[in-house]
Design a protein around this motif. Structure first.
Motif, PDB file in Angstrom:
ATOM      1  N   SER A 106       0.857  -1.183   0.000  1.00 40.11           N
ATOM      2  CA  SER A 106       0.000   0.000   0.000  1.00 40.11           C
ATOM      3  C   SER A 106       0.889   1.228   0.000  1.00 40.11           C
ATOM      4  N   ALA A 160       1.730   4.785   1.098  1.00 40.40           N
ATOM      5  CA  ALA A 160       1.393   5.711   2.182  1.00 40.40           C
ATOM      6  C   ALA A 160       1.624   7.153   1.786  1.00 40.40           C
ATOM      7  N   ALA A 180       2.820   9.609  -1.867  1.00 38.47           N
ATOM      8  CA  ALA A 180       3.239   9.683  -3.266  1.00 38.47           C
ATOM      9  C   ALA A 180       3.135  11.131  -3.709  1.00 38.47           C
ATOM     10  N   LEU A 217      -3.458   9.317  -5.351  1.00 35.40           N
ATOM     11  CA  LEU A 217      -3.621   7.951  -5.839  1.00 35.40           C
ATOM     12  C   LEU A 217      -4.909   7.331  -5.335  1.00 35.40           C
ATOM     13  N   GLU A 255      -6.971   4.173  -3.743  1.00 34.07           N
ATOM     14  CA  GLU A 255      -6.536   3.424  -2.565  1.00 34.07           C
ATOM     15  C   GLU A 255      -6.784   1.927  -2.655  1.00 34.07           C
ATOM     16  N   LEU A 256      -6.268   1.341  -3.691  1.00 34.82           N
ATOM     17  CA  LEU A 256      -6.196  -0.102  -3.769  1.00 34.82           C
ATOM     18  C   LEU A 256      -4.914  -0.563  -3.103  1.00 34.82           C
ATOM     19  N   ALA A 290      -1.054  17.767  -3.604  1.00 30.35           N
ATOM     20  CA  ALA A 290      -0.194  17.085  -4.120  1.00 30.35           C
ATOM     21  C   ALA A 290       1.217  17.377  -4.364  1.00 30.35           C
ATOM     22  N   ARG A 291       1.044  17.155  -2.864  1.00 30.16           N
ATOM     23  CA  ARG A 291       2.491  16.974  -2.835  1.00 30.16           C
ATOM     24  C   ARG A 291       2.571  15.560  -2.334  1.00 30.16           C
ATOM     25  N   ALA A 292       3.430  15.380  -1.402  1.00 28.32           N
ATOM     26  CA  ALA A 292       3.434  14.041  -0.896  1.00 28.32           C
ATOM     27  C   ALA A 292       2.033  13.685  -0.417  1.00 28.32           C
ATOM     28  N   ALA A 293       1.500  12.662  -0.996  1.00 33.24           N
ATOM     29  CA  ALA A 293       0.131  12.284  -0.687  1.00 33.24           C
ATOM     30  C   ALA A 293       0.077  11.440   0.562  1.00 33.24           C
ATOM     31  N   GLU A 294      -0.156  12.072   1.673  1.00 31.55           N
ATOM     32  CA  GLU A 294      -0.279  11.348   2.933  1.00 31.55           C
ATOM     33  C   GLU A 294      -1.694  10.843   3.083  1.00 31.55           C
ATOM     34  N   VAL A 295      -1.812   9.589   3.316  1.00 31.53           N
ATOM     35  CA  VAL A 295      -3.153   9.060   3.516  1.00 31.53           C
ATOM     36  C   VAL A 295      -3.445   8.805   4.984  1.00 31.53           C
ATOM     37  N   THR A 312      -6.934   6.615   6.132  1.00 34.75           N
ATOM     38  CA  THR A 312      -7.184   5.471   5.257  1.00 34.75           C
ATOM     39  C   THR A 312      -5.873   4.998   4.658  1.00 34.75           C
ATOM     40  N   MET A 313      -5.922   3.880   3.968  1.00 36.06           N
ATOM     41  CA  MET A 313      -4.728   3.315   3.345  1.00 36.06           C
ATOM     42  C   MET A 313      -5.156   2.468   2.152  1.00 36.06           C
ATOM     43  N   GLY A 314      -4.223   2.177   1.284  1.00 35.59           N
ATOM     44  CA  GLY A 314      -4.510   1.321   0.143  1.00 35.59           C
ATOM     45  C   GLY A 314      -5.193   0.041   0.597  1.00 35.59           C
ATOM     46  N   THR A 341     -12.414   6.685  -2.232  1.00 36.70           N
ATOM     47  CA  THR A 341     -11.642   6.364  -3.430  1.00 36.70           C
ATOM     48  C   THR A 341     -10.176   6.757  -3.358  1.00 36.70           C
ATOM     49  N   ASN A 342      -9.866   7.927  -2.775  1.00 34.95           N
ATOM     50  CA  ASN A 342      -8.525   8.487  -2.955  1.00 34.95           C
ATOM     51  C   ASN A 342      -7.859   8.899  -1.652  1.00 34.95           C
ATOM     52  N   GLY A 343      -6.532   8.903  -1.697  1.00 37.60           N
ATOM     53  CA  GLY A 343      -5.744   9.442  -0.612  1.00 37.60           C
ATOM     54  C   GLY A 343      -4.875  10.568  -1.135  1.00 37.60           C
ATOM     55  N   ALA A 344      -4.825  11.668  -0.388  1.00 29.72           N
ATOM     56  CA  ALA A 344      -4.025  12.825  -0.798  1.00 29.72           C
ATOM     57  C   ALA A 344      -3.742  13.682   0.414  1.00 29.72           C
TER      58      ALA A 344
END
Lengths: 80, 317
Positions: free
Chosen positions: A19, A21, A23, A27, A29-30, B90-95, B265-267, B289-292
């Motif tokens: 996963s 954390a 980027a 992205l 979140e799969l 978007a920068r570093a996408a912290e989730v 959240t996380m992937g 759906t997304n993390g950012a």
């Protein structure tokens, strides 16, 4: 960006669950399951900081990578 | 925030009840510790078929039957909102934003947690992924569009295994595999984040929702969403993908088609329900759906999304 994950002894970390954390881009979140060669494809091509969580054998390994060229495969070696 | 444990089961008689209005923003936390936008109708349905290439499987459909759309301000509820418990309640996408406040769900065999499903996704090209979905009828799950249609992986997923209430090795309600997938052209053709939602219709002999119950659906206006307690639970990859983790918080912002929040959240949590608990009923108001770094986000259930989801829900009755 292609990522190749190996155990400390160099074996491919097949089945590892990856996963992202952090980027440089937003992205979805799969979580990604590594193939038999320990490979996953992260759908991002931007340079920048990537932080990965790799779950395998009941443990979560965390790593950070400053990627300059996302066209180049990234190698991640899991250590204890 | 305090997340005290509370057994808040619904009686079977509560099934199908409709929250009267949208003005009462009294919601509760669950108790637990781009591209081509030139599409005529981005909400037009896209479906997977029995096989073949994604391009030839995409089709338009006419008007959707189901609940009549209501004005957003008045709120729109799924008249068949099936929140119930069987025989019990978007920068570093912290989730991960700041401290990780996720809480593990232990009682995944209890409602509503059992209506949340781990997804084992096999893409058209053979790659494998983990996501989350949630039941809205006996055989229909809502999830992210990118869980069912993956642009970089060959299009429609070839198969998705659905596991309600997965808890480590325990599968309290078994599992089912489906290749009957639904999304909309705003996602499948345009890859527009605002249309990133979809559904999985289980086989006729896999009525998992009969045993788990399911979530209702609701359209809520901006004021409601900004003041409501939003709940989110799913199967994050950094926890192995076999455990359900929950967090709740108020929204950070809303737009016409997206809800943003700082819920951790996380992937693996793609497709998770973002729901409100109101008058004892659970209503999905978004699909995570997304993390950012600017906030994690969900596709908002607006009137068009609602209508499409109700159509899919009715397929699985």
């Amino acid at each position: 960006m292609e990522v190749r994950i190996t155990h400390g002894d160099g074996r491919p970390a097949a089945g590892a669950l990856v996963s992202v954390a952090a980027a440089p881009v937003d992205l979805t979140e799969l979580a990604l399951v590594a193939d038999d060669q320990g490979g996953v494809h992260i759908p991002a091509e931007a340079p920048g900081l990537y932080r990965l969580n790799v779950w395998i054998d009941g443990e979560c390994h965390r790593s950070s990578h400053e990627v300059v060229d996302a066209q180049q495969p990234l190698s991640v070696r899991l250590t204890r | 925030m305090g997340k005290s444990i509370q057994a808040d089961q619904l009686s079977p008689g509560a099934e199908g009840s409709v929250a009267a209005v949208d003005d009462g923003t009294e919601t509760e936390y669950e108790a637990l510790p781009g591209l081509n936008f030139n599409v005529r109708d981005p909400h037009a349905e896209a479906t997977s078929g029995g096989g073949g290439e994604a391009g030839e499987l995409t089709e338009y459909e006419g008007a959707v039957s189901g609940s009549e759309a209501a004005d957003d301000e008045a709120g729109l509820l799924d008249a068949m909102a099936g929140s119930y418990a069987l025989g019990e309640a978007a920068r570093a996408a912290e989730v991960i934003i700041g401290p990780d406040n996720r809480v593990r769900v232990g009682a995944t065999a209890s409602y509503p947690w059992r209506a949340i499903c781990a997804l084992r996704i096999t893409a058209r090209n053979g790659r494998r992924f983990i996501g989350t979905g949630w039941l809205v009828s006996p055989r229909t799950l809502i999830t992210a569009g990118h869980c069912v249609f993956m642009h970089n992986e060959g299009g429609w997923a070839s198969a998705i295994e659905v596991i309600p209430g997965l808890n480590d090795a325990s599968r309290p309600f078994g599992s089912a595999v489906s290749g009957a997938l639904r999304s909309v052209t705003g996602w499948t053709q345009s890859r527009n984040r605002e249309f990133d939602y979809g559904a999985i219709v289980l086989p006729a002999n896999a009525r998992l929702g009969d045993r788990t119950g399911w979530f209702g659906l609701a359209v809520r206006n901006d004021a409601f969403l900004r003041s409501a307690n939003l709940n989110l639970s799913g199967y994050p990859g950094d926890k192995g993908g076999n455990q359900q983790w929950f967090m709740a918080q108020r929204a950070k912002g809303t737009s016409a088609r997206v809800i943003t929040y700082d819920i951790d959240t996380m992937g693996g949590q793609s497709g998770s329900p973002v729901w409100v608990l109101q008058n004892g009923q659970r209503y999905g108001v978004g699909v995570h759906t997304n993390g950012a770094s600017s906030g994690n986000s969900a596709t908002r259930i607006d009137t068009a999304v609602f209508n499409r989801m109700v159509g899919w829900k009715n397929e699985g009755l």
